[in-house]
Design a protein around this motif. Structure first.
Motif, PDB file in Angstrom:
ATOM      1  N   LYS A 196       0.829  -1.215   0.000  1.00  0.00           N
ATOM      2  CA  LYS A 196       0.000   0.000   0.000  1.00  0.00           C
ATOM      3  C   LYS A 196       0.857   1.257   0.000  1.00  0.00           C
ATOM      4  O   LYS A 196       0.517   2.247  -0.639  1.00  0.00           O
ATOM      5  CB  LYS A 196      -0.950  -0.027   1.190  1.00  0.00           C
ATOM      6  CG  LYS A 196      -2.004  -1.105   1.042  1.00  0.00           C
ATOM      7  CD  LYS A 196      -2.864  -1.244   2.281  1.00  0.00           C
ATOM      8  CE  LYS A 196      -3.844  -2.405   2.069  1.00  0.00           C
ATOM      9  NZ  LYS A 196      -4.563  -2.769   3.244  1.00  0.00           N
ATOM     10  N   ASP A 197       1.996   1.206   0.673  1.00  0.00           N
ATOM     11  CA  ASP A 197       2.893   2.353   0.743  1.00  0.00           C
ATOM     12  C   ASP A 197       3.637   2.574  -0.573  1.00  0.00           C
ATOM     13  O   ASP A 197       3.941   3.706  -0.940  1.00  0.00           O
ATOM     14  CB  ASP A 197       3.890   2.154   1.886  1.00  0.00           C
ATOM     15  CG  ASP A 197       4.655   3.404   2.231  1.00  0.00           C
ATOM     16  OD1 ASP A 197       4.076   4.513   2.154  1.00  0.00           O
ATOM     17  OD2 ASP A 197       5.838   3.280   2.587  1.00  0.00           O
ATOM     18  N   LEU A 198       3.938   1.491  -1.286  1.00  0.00           N
ATOM     19  CA  LEU A 198       4.755   1.573  -2.505  1.00  0.00           C
ATOM     20  C   LEU A 198       3.973   1.438  -3.807  1.00  0.00           C
ATOM     21  O   LEU A 198       4.553   1.582  -4.878  1.00  0.00           O
ATOM     22  CB  LEU A 198       5.834   0.491  -2.476  1.00  0.00           C
ATOM     23  CG  LEU A 198       6.882   0.609  -1.389  1.00  0.00           C
ATOM     24  CD1 LEU A 198       7.769  -0.625  -1.374  1.00  0.00           C
ATOM     25  CD2 LEU A 198       7.708   1.867  -1.571  1.00  0.00           C
ATOM     26  N   LYS A 199       2.674   1.174  -3.752  1.00  0.00           N
ATOM     27  CA  LYS A 199       1.922   0.812  -4.959  1.00  0.00           C
ATOM     28  C   LYS A 199       2.018   1.842  -6.084  1.00  0.00           C
ATOM     29  O   LYS A 199       1.982   1.474  -7.255  1.00  0.00           O
ATOM     30  CB  LYS A 199       0.467   0.514  -4.627  1.00  0.00           C
ATOM     31  CG  LYS A 199      -0.330   1.720  -4.189  1.00  0.00           C
ATOM     32  CD  LYS A 199      -1.755   1.338  -3.846  1.00  0.00           C
ATOM     33  CE  LYS A 199      -2.474   2.588  -3.359  1.00  0.00           C
ATOM     34  NZ  LYS A 199      -3.833   2.307  -2.980  1.00  0.00           N
ATOM     35  N   ASP A 200       2.167   3.105  -5.766  1.00  0.00           N
ATOM     36  CA  ASP A 200       2.275   4.128  -6.808  1.00  0.00           C
ATOM     37  C   ASP A 200       3.592   4.051  -7.571  1.00  0.00           C
ATOM     38  O   ASP A 200       3.748   4.682  -8.612  1.00  0.00           O
ATOM     39  CB  ASP A 200       2.133   5.529  -6.207  1.00  0.00           C
ATOM     40  CG  ASP A 200       0.733   5.788  -5.677  1.00  0.00           C
ATOM     41  OD1 ASP A 200      -0.224   5.110  -6.125  1.00  0.00           O
ATOM     42  OD2 ASP A 200       0.592   6.669  -4.809  1.00  0.00           O
ATOM     43  N   TYR A 201       4.547   3.294  -7.045  1.00  0.00           N
ATOM     44  CA  TYR A 201       5.874   3.192  -7.644  1.00  0.00           C
ATOM     45  C   TYR A 201       6.143   1.805  -8.205  1.00  0.00           C
ATOM     46  O   TYR A 201       7.289   1.467  -8.503  1.00  0.00           O
ATOM     47  CB  TYR A 201       6.946   3.560  -6.612  1.00  0.00           C
ATOM     48  CG  TYR A 201       6.574   4.790  -5.828  1.00  0.00           C
ATOM     49  CD1 TYR A 201       6.281   5.992  -6.477  1.00  0.00           C
ATOM     50  CD2 TYR A 201       6.460   4.749  -4.450  1.00  0.00           C
ATOM     51  CE1 TYR A 201       5.899   7.112  -5.760  1.00  0.00           C
ATOM     52  CE2 TYR A 201       6.090   5.872  -3.727  1.00  0.00           C
ATOM     53  CZ  TYR A 201       5.804   7.048  -4.393  1.00  0.00           C
ATOM     54  OH  TYR A 201       5.428   8.163  -3.688  1.00  0.00           O
ATOM     55  N   LEU A 202       5.102   0.993  -8.334  1.00  0.00           N
ATOM     56  CA  LEU A 202       5.225  -0.377  -8.840  1.00  0.00           C
ATOM     57  C   LEU A 202       4.488  -0.503 -10.165  1.00  0.00           C
ATOM     58  O   LEU A 202       3.605   0.287 -10.474  1.00  0.00           O
ATOM     59  CB  LEU A 202       4.619  -1.367  -7.842  1.00  0.00           C
ATOM     60  CG  LEU A 202       5.195  -1.374  -6.433  1.00  0.00           C
ATOM     61  CD1 LEU A 202       4.367  -2.302  -5.535  1.00  0.00           C
ATOM     62  CD2 LEU A 202       6.647  -1.801  -6.447  1.00  0.00           C
ATOM     63  N   LEU A 203       4.854  -1.519 -10.917  1.00  0.00           N
ATOM     64  CA  LEU A 203       4.080  -1.891 -12.093  1.00  0.00           C
ATOM     65  C   LEU A 203       3.967  -3.401 -12.121  1.00  0.00           C
ATOM     66  O   LEU A 203       4.743  -4.107 -11.487  1.00  0.00           O
ATOM     67  CB  LEU A 203       4.680  -1.331 -13.385  1.00  0.00           C
ATOM     68  CG  LEU A 203       6.068  -1.735 -13.847  1.00  0.00           C
ATOM     69  CD1 LEU A 203       6.047  -3.085 -14.548  1.00  0.00           C
ATOM     70  CD2 LEU A 203       6.585  -0.704 -14.826  1.00  0.00           C
ATOM     71  N   GLN A 204       2.964  -3.865 -12.844  1.00  0.00           N
ATOM     72  CA  GLN A 204       2.725  -5.305 -12.892  1.00  0.00           C
ATOM     73  C   GLN A 204       3.444  -5.888 -14.101  1.00  0.00           C
ATOM     74  O   GLN A 204       3.259  -5.446 -15.229  1.00  0.00           O
ATOM     75  CB  GLN A 204       1.230  -5.582 -12.971  1.00  0.00           C
ATOM     76  CG  GLN A 204       0.874  -7.003 -12.662  1.00  0.00           C
ATOM     77  CD  GLN A 204      -0.619  -7.196 -12.471  1.00  0.00           C
ATOM     78  OE1 GLN A 204      -1.422  -6.384 -12.899  1.00  0.00           O
ATOM     79  NE2 GLN A 204      -0.983  -8.284 -11.824  1.00  0.00           N
ATOM     80  N   ALA A 205       4.283  -6.872 -13.849  1.00  0.00           N
ATOM     81  CA  ALA A 205       5.030  -7.543 -14.914  1.00  0.00           C
ATOM     82  C   ALA A 205       4.100  -8.507 -15.658  1.00  0.00           C
ATOM     83  O   ALA A 205       2.986  -8.788 -15.210  1.00  0.00           O
ATOM     84  CB  ALA A 205       6.218  -8.300 -14.318  1.00  0.00           C
ATOM     85  N   GLU A 206       4.577  -9.018 -16.794  1.00  0.00           N
ATOM     86  CA  GLU A 206       3.785  -9.935 -17.607  1.00  0.00           C
ATOM     87  C   GLU A 206       3.320 -11.159 -16.817  1.00  0.00           C
ATOM     88  O   GLU A 206       2.249 -11.693 -17.073  1.00  0.00           O
ATOM     89  CB  GLU A 206       4.580 -10.402 -18.824  1.00  0.00           C
ATOM     90  CG  GLU A 206       4.707  -9.370 -19.910  1.00  0.00           C
ATOM     91  CD  GLU A 206       5.457  -9.900 -21.123  1.00  0.00           C
ATOM     92  OE1 GLU A 206       5.918 -11.056 -21.114  1.00  0.00           O
ATOM     93  OE2 GLU A 206       5.575  -9.143 -22.100  1.00  0.00           O
ATOM     94  N   ASN A 207       4.118 -11.596 -15.851  1.00  0.00           N
ATOM     95  CA  ASN A 207       3.765 -12.790 -15.081  1.00  0.00           C
ATOM     96  C   ASN A 207       2.847 -12.477 -13.897  1.00  0.00           C
ATOM     97  O   ASN A 207       2.553 -13.342 -13.098  1.00  0.00           O
ATOM     98  CB  ASN A 207       5.017 -13.524 -14.603  1.00  0.00           C
ATOM     99  CG  ASN A 207       5.871 -12.691 -13.677  1.00  0.00           C
ATOM    100  OD1 ASN A 207       5.543 -11.562 -13.365  1.00  0.00           O
ATOM    101  ND2 ASN A 207       6.985 -13.250 -13.253  1.00  0.00           N
TER     102      ASN A 207
END
Length: 109
Positions: free
Chosen positions: A13-24
């Protein structure tokens, strides 16, 4: 394969704005320089508060695996490198003597 961050966890929740979802389907740090900086800044500021003098980050093995199709690999690697270097420079002291506290982070799920 387990996600590095459970979506229900406080750190996600703290980092979600700085993550992306990979193909897997797993979430990894966003390669875009501003988001990557903010991601690493969260960790490096924490390490600084814990007294770390040095951080070693190994992320080369994840670049092609998780960012394939997102952008050219050279762009991904360059933006990641610039963000990590800026965050470490901002948060951790540069000392000429050997470090006593080493934090090592390895990405390569």
């Amino acid at each position: 394969q387990a996600a590095p961050f459970a979506q229900s966890s406080p750190i996600f929740k703290d980092l979600k704005d700085y993550l992306l979802q990979a193909e897997n389907g797993i979430y990894v740090p966003d390669y875009k320089q501003q988001n990557a900086y903010m991601y690493y800044d969260k960790f490096n500021s924490f390490f600084r508060k814990c007294g770390a003098d040095f951080v070693k980050i190994d992320n080369q093995s994840m670049t092609r695996r998780f960012y394939k199709g997102k952008a050219p690999i050279g762009k991904v690697a360059s933006q990641f490198h610039n963000a990590m270097e800026a965050s470490v420079g901002q948060n951790l002291p540069h000392r000429s003597q050997p470090t006593q506290r080493l934090i090592s982070i390895t990405f390569g799920l």
